[in-house]
Design a protein around this motif. Structure first.
Motif, short mmCIF file in Angstrom:
data_model
loop_
_atom_site.label_atom_id
_atom_site.label_comp_id
_atom_site.label_asym_id
_atom_site.label_seq_id
_atom_site.Cartn_x
_atom_site.Cartn_y
_atom_site.Cartn_z
N VAL A 112 0.85 -1.20 0.00
CA VAL A 112 0.00 0.00 0.00
C VAL A 112 0.88 1.25 0.00
O VAL A 112 1.88 1.32 0.71
N VAL A 113 0.46 2.21 -0.81
CA VAL A 113 1.08 3.54 -0.80
C VAL A 113 -0.04 4.57 -0.76
O VAL A 113 -0.94 4.54 -1.59
N GLU A 114 -0.01 5.46 0.23
CA GLU A 114 -0.93 6.60 0.20
C GLU A 114 -0.15 7.75 -0.43
O GLU A 114 0.94 8.09 0.00
N CYS A 115 -0.71 8.31 -1.49
CA CYS A 115 0.08 9.31 -2.24
C CYS A 115 -0.81 10.44 -2.76
O CYS A 115 -0.97 10.60 -3.97
N PRO A 116 -1.40 11.23 -1.85
CA PRO A 116 -2.21 12.37 -2.28
C PRO A 116 -1.36 13.41 -3.00
O PRO A 116 -0.14 13.49 -2.79
N VAL A 117 -2.01 14.21 -3.83
CA VAL A 117 -1.31 15.20 -4.64
C VAL A 117 -1.68 16.61 -4.19
O VAL A 117 -2.71 16.84 -3.57
N SER A 118 -0.82 17.57 -4.56
CA SER A 118 -1.07 18.97 -4.22
C SER A 118 -0.50 19.86 -5.31
O SER A 118 0.62 19.64 -5.77
N GLY A 119 -1.29 20.85 -5.71
CA GLY A 119 -0.79 21.79 -6.72
C GLY A 119 -1.81 22.18 -7.76
O GLY A 119 -1.52 23.03 -8.61
N GLY A 120 -2.99 21.59 -7.74
CA GLY A 120 -4.03 22.01 -8.67
C GLY A 120 -4.14 21.13 -9.90
O GLY A 120 -3.19 20.47 -10.31
N CYS A 121 -5.33 21.15 -10.49
CA CYS A 121 -5.60 20.33 -11.68
C CYS A 121 -4.68 20.69 -12.84
O CYS A 121 -4.31 19.82 -13.64
N HIS A 122 -4.32 21.98 -12.96
CA HIS A 122 -3.49 22.38 -14.09
C HIS A 122 -2.11 21.74 -14.02
O HIS A 122 -1.51 21.43 -15.05
N ARG A 123 -1.60 21.49 -12.81
CA ARG A 123 -0.31 20.81 -12.69
C ARG A 123 -0.45 19.29 -12.74
O ARG A 123 0.46 18.59 -13.17
N ALA A 124 -1.60 18.79 -12.30
CA ALA A 124 -1.86 17.36 -12.47
C ALA A 124 -1.88 17.00 -13.95
O ALA A 124 -1.44 15.92 -14.36
N ALA A 125 -2.38 17.93 -14.78
CA ALA A 125 -2.51 17.67 -16.21
C ALA A 125 -1.16 17.54 -16.90
O ALA A 125 -1.03 16.82 -17.90
N THR A 126 -0.14 18.21 -16.37
CA THR A 126 1.18 18.19 -17.02
C THR A 126 2.16 17.25 -16.34
O THR A 126 3.31 17.15 -16.76
N GLY A 127 1.72 16.57 -15.29
CA GLY A 127 2.64 15.72 -14.56
C GLY A 127 3.61 16.48 -13.69
O GLY A 127 4.62 15.93 -13.23
N ASN A 128 3.32 17.76 -13.42
CA ASN A 128 4.21 18.59 -12.61
C ASN A 128 3.69 18.81 -11.19
O ASN A 128 4.19 19.66 -10.47
N ILE A 129 2.69 18.05 -10.79
CA ILE A 129 2.10 18.22 -9.47
C ILE A 129 3.01 17.61 -8.40
O ILE A 129 3.88 16.78 -8.71
N ALA A 130 2.83 18.04 -7.15
CA ALA A 130 3.59 17.47 -6.03
C ALA A 130 2.84 16.26 -5.47
O ALA A 130 1.61 16.22 -5.49
N ILE A 131 3.60 15.29 -4.96
CA ILE A 131 3.01 14.08 -4.39
C ILE A 131 3.63 13.81 -3.03
O ILE A 131 4.85 13.85 -2.87
N PHE A 132 2.78 13.54 -2.04
CA PHE A 132 3.22 13.05 -0.73
C PHE A 132 3.04 11.53 -0.73
O PHE A 132 1.97 11.05 -1.10
N ALA A 133 4.04 10.80 -0.29
CA ALA A 133 3.95 9.34 -0.30
C ALA A 133 4.20 8.77 1.09
O ALA A 133 5.30 8.90 1.63
N GLY A 134 3.18 8.13 1.64
CA GLY A 134 3.31 7.45 2.92
C GLY A 134 3.32 5.95 2.73
O GLY A 134 2.37 5.38 2.20
N CYS A 135 4.42 5.32 3.15
CA CYS A 135 4.58 3.87 3.02
C CYS A 135 5.96 3.51 3.56
O CYS A 135 6.76 4.38 3.88
N ASP A 136 6.25 2.21 3.64
CA ASP A 136 7.60 1.83 4.03
C ASP A 136 8.57 2.17 2.91
O ASP A 136 8.20 2.32 1.75
#
Length: 322
Positions: A112-136
């Motif tokens: 399992v990886v929890e990986c919410p994103v932050s930065g808005g839809c416009h950055r999600a569209a270009t692959g330039n969004i930030a990702i937080f990843a919680g896991c081992d």
């Protein structure tokens, strides 16, 4: 690697698009068959349901609008979880729900990886969004190539639950920024200031913020369209307030933000675009907070770049076990 994606909403469709654009073997599922058809036309495959997606894919990513919907989806997929399967959750969700669902998937042999994103839809569209990843750390190392396709800056936050807590915190801060920008713009309009000049004054000063430089523009355009709605804001700041209450923190600003959005929802509806919270002040003052020259929607003008891990100051990332 076969990747499945559940949830082709405002953010999920952009994230899934990055996978498809970068050549990943992608199968999708969403209750909106029209959105599924759009992805199939671009080369993705269609899954009959979430369980079939988990059965046939190596990794299944979910990006869903609420903890309850996420829980229902994982419950549906759980009988198909076997060793070697990975569930990646990219929604903004409750850390308690995330931990409970993760434990069930891990008990079945999945990662399992929890990986919410932050930065808005416009950055999600270009692959330039930030990702937080919680896991081992081992799991993080294994999915990092996938995460750096989905986003640009990837932060390993620690164990399951930590990414959800941090994401909720960032959305709380964004909401506080949004409301202060609204108050600033209305006050400057009442004081006779030109709003385009006001926008630039904030942008080049210590008063600027990510929210001002993005949402501020669509507020002034009048579209107020950032593909995010008041009910989602209320959910996110409610999750932050819950964390504070769990730890007996006597917050003062957070409850006020919640009350303001409760009022906005009562006046304009739960699915109203979130920057239209400024309507409360526009209607109270009779002022229109718009100006020519601003875009109706945000677009990311930075080129898509390979993602990378962000390492906090003073910390050397652990080496994954052999």
């Amino acid at each position: 690697m076969k990747v499945g994606f559940v949830g082709l909403g405002n953010v999920g469709s952009k994230l899934a698009g990055s996978l498809l654009r970068n050549g990943h073997d992608l199968t999708v599922f969403d209750l909106d068959t029209g959105k599924v058809a759009e992805f199939v036309a671009l080369g993705a495959r269609e899954a009959r349901d979430a369980a079939a997606l988990m059965r046939d894919a190596d990794v299944v990513i979910t990006c869903l609008p609420s903890p309850a919907i996420c829980a229902a989806t994982v419950t549906e997929m759980l009988p198909e979880v076997t060793p070697g399967k990975t569930w990646m959750e990219m929604s903004t969700t409750d850390d308690g729900v995330m931990k409970s669902l993760a434990a069930q998937v891990q008990a079945a042999g999945g990662a399992v990886v929890e990986c919410p994103v932050s930065g808005g839809c416009h950055r999600a569209a270009t692959g330039n969004i930030a990702i937080f990843a919680g896991c081992d750390r081992d799991t993080f190392e294994r999915v990092l190539p996938l995460l750096t396709t989905l986003g640009r800056r990837v932060l390993h936050t620690g164990e399951i639950g930590t990414a959800s807590v941090l994401k909720v915190m960032t959305n709380y801060l964004a909401t506080a920024n949004l409301l202060s920008v609204c108050e600033a713009m209305v006050t400057m309009k009442a004081a006779g200031m030109d709003l385009a000049t006001t926008y630039e004054a904030i942008k080049i000063s210590s008063g600027t913020s990510f929210v001002h430089e993005t949402e501020g523009q669509v507020i002034l355009n009048g579209s107020r369209d950032i593909s995010f709605t008041m009910d989602l804001v209320k959910k996110d700041i409610g999750l932050f307030q819950k964390i504070a209450e769990t730890h007996d923190i006597p917050l003062e600003i957070s409850p006020l933000l919640g009350a303001i959005f409760d009022d906005g929802i009562a006046k304009y509806g739960a699915r109203e675009l979130s920057p239209n919270i400024i309507k409360r002040l526009e209607h109270a003052t009779g002022l229109s907070i718009t100006a020519p020259g601003f875009p109706a929607q945000m677009t990311d003008d930075e080129p898509e770049e390979p993602g990378y891990e962000v390492v906090p100051p003073g910390r050397i990332p652990p080496v994954a076990a052999e």
